[in-house]
Design a protein around this motif. Sequence first.
Motif, short mmCIF file in Angstrom:
data_model
loop_
_atom_site.label_atom_id
_atom_site.label_comp_id
_atom_site.label_asym_id
_atom_site.label_seq_id
_atom_site.Cartn_x
_atom_site.Cartn_y
_atom_site.Cartn_z
N PRO A 72 0.80 -1.23 0.00
CA PRO A 72 0.00 0.00 0.00
C PRO A 72 0.83 1.27 0.00
O PRO A 72 0.31 2.35 -0.29
CB PRO A 72 -0.83 -0.12 1.28
N VAL A 73 2.10 1.16 0.33
CA VAL A 73 2.95 2.35 0.39
C VAL A 73 4.11 2.30 -0.62
O VAL A 73 5.05 3.08 -0.54
CB VAL A 73 3.50 2.57 1.82
N SER A 74 4.02 1.37 -1.57
CA SER A 74 5.03 1.23 -2.63
C SER A 74 6.45 1.15 -2.09
O SER A 74 7.36 1.81 -2.60
CB SER A 74 4.91 2.40 -3.62
N ALA A 75 6.62 0.32 -1.06
CA ALA A 75 7.94 0.17 -0.46
C ALA A 75 8.80 -0.88 -1.17
O ALA A 75 9.99 -0.98 -0.89
CB ALA A 75 7.79 -0.22 1.01
N ILE A 76 8.17 -1.65 -2.08
CA ILE A 76 8.88 -2.77 -2.69
C ILE A 76 9.29 -2.43 -4.12
O ILE A 76 8.51 -1.88 -4.89
CB ILE A 76 7.98 -4.03 -2.71
N SER A 77 10.54 -2.78 -4.44
CA SER A 77 11.03 -2.55 -5.79
C SER A 77 11.97 -3.67 -6.19
O SER A 77 12.48 -4.41 -5.35
CB SER A 77 11.75 -1.20 -5.88
N ALA A 78 12.20 -3.80 -7.48
CA ALA A 78 13.09 -4.82 -7.98
C ALA A 78 14.53 -4.47 -7.62
O ALA A 78 14.97 -3.35 -7.86
CB ALA A 78 12.95 -4.94 -9.50
N GLY A 79 15.24 -5.42 -7.01
CA GLY A 79 16.62 -5.18 -6.63
C GLY A 79 17.57 -6.04 -7.45
O GLY A 79 17.23 -6.48 -8.54
N ASP A 80 18.71 -6.32 -6.90
CA ASP A 80 19.73 -7.09 -7.58
C ASP A 80 19.47 -8.59 -7.40
O ASP A 80 19.89 -9.18 -6.43
CB ASP A 80 21.10 -6.72 -7.03
N GLY A 81 18.71 -9.18 -8.32
CA GLY A 81 18.42 -10.61 -8.26
C GLY A 81 17.20 -10.98 -7.46
O GLY A 81 16.74 -12.11 -7.50
N LYS A 82 16.67 -10.05 -6.69
CA LYS A 82 15.45 -10.28 -5.94
C LYS A 82 14.79 -8.94 -5.67
O LYS A 82 15.36 -7.90 -5.95
CB LYS A 82 15.75 -11.01 -4.62
N TYR A 83 13.57 -8.99 -5.11
CA TYR A 83 12.90 -7.75 -4.76
C TYR A 83 13.33 -7.31 -3.37
O TYR A 83 13.70 -8.14 -2.53
CB TYR A 83 11.39 -7.94 -4.86
N VAL A 84 13.27 -6.01 -3.14
CA VAL A 84 13.72 -5.47 -1.86
C VAL A 84 12.67 -4.51 -1.29
O VAL A 84 11.88 -3.92 -2.02
CB VAL A 84 15.07 -4.73 -2.00
N ILE A 85 12.67 -4.40 0.05
CA ILE A 85 11.75 -3.51 0.75
C ILE A 85 12.52 -2.35 1.36
O ILE A 85 13.54 -2.55 2.03
CB ILE A 85 11.02 -4.30 1.87
N ASP A 86 12.02 -1.15 1.13
CA ASP A 86 12.61 0.04 1.75
C ASP A 86 12.11 0.10 3.19
O ASP A 86 10.93 0.34 3.45
CB ASP A 86 12.17 1.29 0.98
N ALA A 87 13.01 -0.16 4.13
CA ALA A 87 12.64 -0.25 5.55
C ALA A 87 12.06 1.05 6.09
O ALA A 87 11.24 1.04 7.01
CB ALA A 87 13.86 -0.65 6.37
N ASP A 88 12.46 2.17 5.54
CA ASP A 88 11.96 3.46 6.02
C ASP A 88 10.54 3.74 5.55
O ASP A 88 9.84 4.58 6.12
CB ASP A 88 12.88 4.60 5.56
N THR A 89 10.10 3.03 4.51
CA THR A 89 8.77 3.25 3.95
C THR A 89 7.77 2.20 4.42
O THR A 89 6.59 2.49 4.61
CB THR A 89 8.84 3.21 2.41
N CYS A 90 8.23 0.98 4.65
CA CYS A 90 7.37 -0.13 5.07
C CYS A 90 6.62 0.19 6.35
O CYS A 90 7.20 0.67 7.32
CB CYS A 90 8.24 -1.37 5.27
N ILE A 91 5.30 -0.08 6.35
CA ILE A 91 4.47 0.16 7.54
C ILE A 91 4.10 -1.16 8.22
O ILE A 91 3.20 -1.21 9.06
CB ILE A 91 3.20 0.95 7.19
N ASP A 92 4.79 -2.25 7.83
CA ASP A 92 4.65 -3.50 8.57
C ASP A 92 3.26 -4.13 8.46
O ASP A 92 2.79 -4.77 9.40
CB ASP A 92 4.98 -3.23 10.04
N CYS A 93 2.60 -3.97 7.32
CA CYS A 93 1.22 -4.45 7.21
C CYS A 93 1.13 -5.95 6.92
O CYS A 93 0.11 -6.57 7.17
CB CYS A 93 0.50 -3.67 6.12
#
Length: 57
Positions: free
Chosen positions: A20-41
């Motif tokens: 819901p907060v677009s914290a996930i993006s494609a990273g190097d070989g896997k997807y990654v979560i921006d810890a500062d954006t994630c609201i732990d849902c």
Amino acid sequence: MAYVISDECIGCGACEAECPVSAISAGDGKYVIDADTCIDCGACAGTCPVSAPNPQD
Ligand code: SF4
Ligand code: SF4
């Protein structure tokens, strides 16, 4: 607190659309979560076919 995607990620991209907060993006070989954006849902964990996203301690 934030969710973290483990190396189990197969890069399907399903979680990216569910976050819901677009914290996930494609990273190097896997997807990654921006810890500062994630609201732990937990939506990403519920969507992932291989249970790669998990709550970080
Ligand atoms: Fe996004 Fe929720 Fe997953 Fe955090 S736990 S990355 S806010 S879907
Ligand atoms: Fe990786 Fe799971 Fe997200 Fe797919 S849904 S990109 S396997 S973390």
